[in-house]
Motif scaffolding. Structure first.
Motif, short mmCIF file in Angstrom:
data_model
loop_
_atom_site.label_atom_id
_atom_site.label_comp_id
_atom_site.label_asym_id
_atom_site.label_seq_id
_atom_site.Cartn_x
_atom_site.Cartn_y
_atom_site.Cartn_z
N LEU A 162 -2.47 14.56 -17.47
CA LEU A 162 -2.82 14.05 -16.14
C LEU A 162 -1.60 13.81 -15.27
O LEU A 162 -1.67 13.93 -14.04
N VAL A 163 -0.46 13.48 -15.87
CA VAL A 163 0.75 13.26 -15.07
C VAL A 163 1.15 14.56 -14.37
O VAL A 163 1.42 14.59 -13.17
N SER A 164 1.17 15.67 -15.13
CA SER A 164 1.54 16.95 -14.54
C SER A 164 0.52 17.38 -13.49
O SER A 164 0.88 17.90 -12.42
N LEU A 165 -0.78 17.18 -13.79
CA LEU A 165 -1.82 17.60 -12.86
C LEU A 165 -1.71 16.86 -11.53
O LEU A 165 -1.71 17.46 -10.45
N VAL A 166 -1.56 15.53 -11.60
CA VAL A 166 -1.50 14.74 -10.36
C VAL A 166 -0.19 15.00 -9.63
O VAL A 166 -0.16 15.07 -8.40
N GLY B 14 8.77 15.01 -18.65
CA GLY B 14 9.62 16.12 -18.27
C GLY B 14 9.35 16.66 -16.90
O GLY B 14 9.83 17.73 -16.55
N HIS B 15 8.59 16.01 -16.04
CA HIS B 15 8.32 16.54 -14.71
C HIS B 15 9.19 15.79 -13.70
O HIS B 15 9.66 14.69 -13.93
N ASP B 16 9.39 16.41 -12.61
CA ASP B 16 10.15 15.79 -11.53
C ASP B 16 9.19 15.14 -10.56
O ASP B 16 8.32 15.81 -10.00
N CYS B 17 9.32 13.86 -10.37
CA CYS B 17 8.44 13.16 -9.43
C CYS B 17 8.82 13.58 -8.01
O CYS B 17 10.01 13.61 -7.66
N PRO B 18 7.86 13.90 -7.15
CA PRO B 18 8.17 14.29 -5.78
C PRO B 18 8.74 13.12 -5.02
O PRO B 18 8.27 12.00 -5.16
#
Length: 633
Positions: A474-478, A625-629
């Motif tokens: 859900l973190v990557s999706l959102v 591992g995602h970059d928050c916008p």
């Protein structure tokens, strides 16, 4: 499951008739009589004139006799219980009065000695120890009473105990600080305290010492054991479960004595503030029933507040001992009532056997009629269900047509207007035609979105959607949706605070993306340009929590309950495009995944939508591992 053991020859043991007592034999006879009734065996019905009224009358008489029997049993038990309660309450009240007098006299005696010691100390401090040894030891007794003088600096100046060091500091005792801060010459009675000299738990009776100029010069202390008051228990009889106690108006238990002896526990819990004796508006003496906060035993408590001291005396008698005799008599009465009930039922069974005749045909006829009625009822219900289904489908179709006709009118008008303009204006450059073409494309997208929402709504409601569960983060999706809306909503600030771990769950990624897309689109539509849309992700109690907040127009308070209904739109949202399906579909999709979607809002102050979805079991939590916008202004 257990099995009978085999005999030596391989056979099963023979059944032996159990030996029955008189009561068991009577009950078995009653059961046998009931089995012999024609109600329990098939036979042909033969209606005898007058049998039904007699049957009903017999049952009525049986019920009346049984009711009278048990009512008498309950009445006698209640009368006996009330009598025992009155006697116990009277005894407890008298004992509380005697205990109050004992405590008052004892406290008066200790206070008189305390004030006398203070006077002697002020008159001749140098010879105070010798005078205590000569005059007060026979009066106070040794080693029951302990005398101490604390100086104005809080250090011990005198003690009648051997090996008492003057370097002992007692200035942190509550009674010392209480006297030091007070202008009044009051007697203070401390809770049970462990002495730093005697190493015993005592009650401290204290009064302040003032020098000749009226300045605070210390505290005079007499320490007495709780048994000085608790010995009153030995002179009365309140049963093995009885307790006497001395409680301060500060809810602290000073003395508690039972059959086990004195309990000078400095860790006793405070008495509940709801006790009637702690309420100044209640009478100074009274009775109540309640369980103890120390051992949980229900007791009758008689209390009396001392008029001259902040103390309450309690005399408590265990309810099990008050009603012990009544309970034994009630058990005997219950046994008699059960025996009488069995006799009445046996006699009624014999009478019914004589009155009832073969009713198998009537029962079969009744069953047949019942079956026919049930069949007709089921047919009627099935027809009504089909009609209701058709009406529901017609109503849904009518709403769909109304929605389509209403929602298509605006975008089609836009398309038609811009198309006519392009036709009338003739050939134009790409730059001149682009705004018109963008408006046409936006209207087409709006129509396609409406059609997609209606079709998706119908598929979900009719369980026709091809649900494809898979592992979704859900973190990557959102986060991906937030990146997309950074470009779609350049006039808004979008802030994303993602969780430091992944939020994996099992679900349909397309449906979940559609739900969150609707929430972000709704926030962007209702929030004014330049405002902030905040998206937060996290985990709580095995659920992923995603919150979308905007600073838009908000939702009227009375309409939040209807916000997720199909085709519902808030009364202040009609100046924005929409069809009332987005939030409805979002909540339906979230609930199909075992989650919840809730909304909070204040009119004109924005709205907050919270999604909770169950997380999938995961042996380890990895970094997302995602970059928050970043926030965009």
């Amino acid at each position: 499951m257990t099995h009978e053991p085999l005999m030596d020859d391989g056979s099963f043991p023979q059944y032996r008739e159990p030996v029955r007592t008189g009561a068991v034999r009577l009950l078995s006879g009653f059961v046998a009589e009931m089995r012999n009734l024609t109600v329990f065996r098939p036979a042909r019905w033969r209606f005898e004139r007058g049998s039904v009224p007699v049957y009903a009358a017999t049952l009525a008489i049986m019920l009346v006799l049984i009711a009278m029997l048990w009512a008498g049993q309950r009445y006698i038990a209640a009368v006996d219980r009330a009598s025992d309660a009155r006697l116990a309450e009277s005894n407890a009240a008298n004992l509380a009065r005697a205990f109050e007098e004992h405590v008052r006299r004892t406290v008066d005696r200790v206070d008189t000695i305390l004030m006398t010691l203070r006077t002697v100390f002020l008159d001749d401090e140098a010879n105070f120890g010798r005078q205590c040894e000569t005059w007060f030891r026979p009066l106070l007794g040794d080693p029951i009473f302990q005398i101490a003088v604390i100086g104005a600096d809080g250090f011990l100046k005198f003690s009648n105990l051997p090996n008492s060091a003057p370097s002992v500091y007692l200035g942190d005792r509550p009674y010392f600080t209480g006297h030091q801060r007070s202008d009044r010459d009051d007697l203070l009675i401390s809770p049970p305290l462990k002495g730093r000299i005697s190493d015993k738990i005592n009650l401290q009776f204290t009064r302040k010492i003032l020098d000749r100029s009226g300045r605070f010069a210390g505290v005079m202390v007499i320490s007495v054991p709780p048994s000085l008051f608790g010995d009153f228990y030995k002179s009365i009889d309140i049963g093995p479960g009885g307790v006497i106690a001395l409680v301060g108006t500060d809810r602290v238990i000073r003395v508690r004595t039972s059959i086990a002896g004195d309990a000078p526990d400095i860790f006793h819990p405070l008495e509940p503030a709801s006790r009637p004796y702690l309420d100044p508006a209640m009478p100074g003496s009274g009775l109540y029933y309640a369980p103890s906060v120390i051992d949980g035993i229900p007791r009758l408590t008689a209390y009396r507040r001392l008029a001259t001291y902040p103390l309450i005396v309690l005399v408590q008698i265990a309810q099990s001992e008050i009603f012990a005799a009544t309970n034994r008599e009630a058990s005997m009465l219950t046994g008699g009532a059960v025996f009488g009930t069995l006799l009445i039922m046996t006699g009624c069974g014999i009478v019914l056997r004589l009155l009832l005749r073969q009713r198998a045909d009537a029962a079969a006829l009744a069953r047949s009629l019942t079956l026919n009625l049930q069949t007709e009822k089921e047919k009627t219900e099935a027809a009504e269900a089909r009609v209701a289904t058709k009406r529901r489908l017609i109503e849904r179709q009518r709403r769909r047509v109304a929605t389509i006709s209403h929602e298509f009118r605006t975008p089609l008008t836009i398309i038609d207007g811009h198309a006519q303009y392009l036709l009338e204006a003739g050939p134009q450059s790409a730059g001149q035609a682009k705004p018109r073409l963008d408006a046409i494309r936006g209207s087409v997208k709006r129509i396609l979105g409406l059609v997609e929402g209606l079709l998706l709504s119908d598929r979900i409601e009719d369980d026709l959607f091809d649900f494809q569960p898979a592992r979704v983060d859900l973190v990557s999706l959102v986060a991906g949706l937030c990146r997309r809306y950074l470009e779609a909503l350049p006039d808004h600030e979008i802030g994303f605070s993602g969780s430091a771990i992944r939020l994996p769950m099992s679900g349909d990624a397309a449906l979940l993306q559609y739900a969150f897309d609707n929430l972000l689109a709704n926030a962007g539509k209702n929030a004014p340009p330049g405002s902030k849309i905040a998206v937060e992700t996290g985990a709580e109690d095995g659920f992923a929590v995603i919150v979308v907040r905007d600073q838009g127009i908000g939702i009227p308070e009375g309409e939040i309950a209807h916000l997720f209904e199909r085709h519902f739109r808030a009364s202040n949202a009609y100046r924005f495009p929409g069809n009332g399906l987005g939030l409805y579909l979002a909540r339906t999709i979230v609930e199909r995944h075992g989650g919840t979607l809730t909304a909070e809002s204040a009119f004109g102050a924005g709205a907050s939508f919270t999604v909770r979805l169950p997380l999938a079991p995961s042996p380890d939590q990895e970094s997302s591992g995602h970059d928050c916008p970043p926030a965009v202004h």
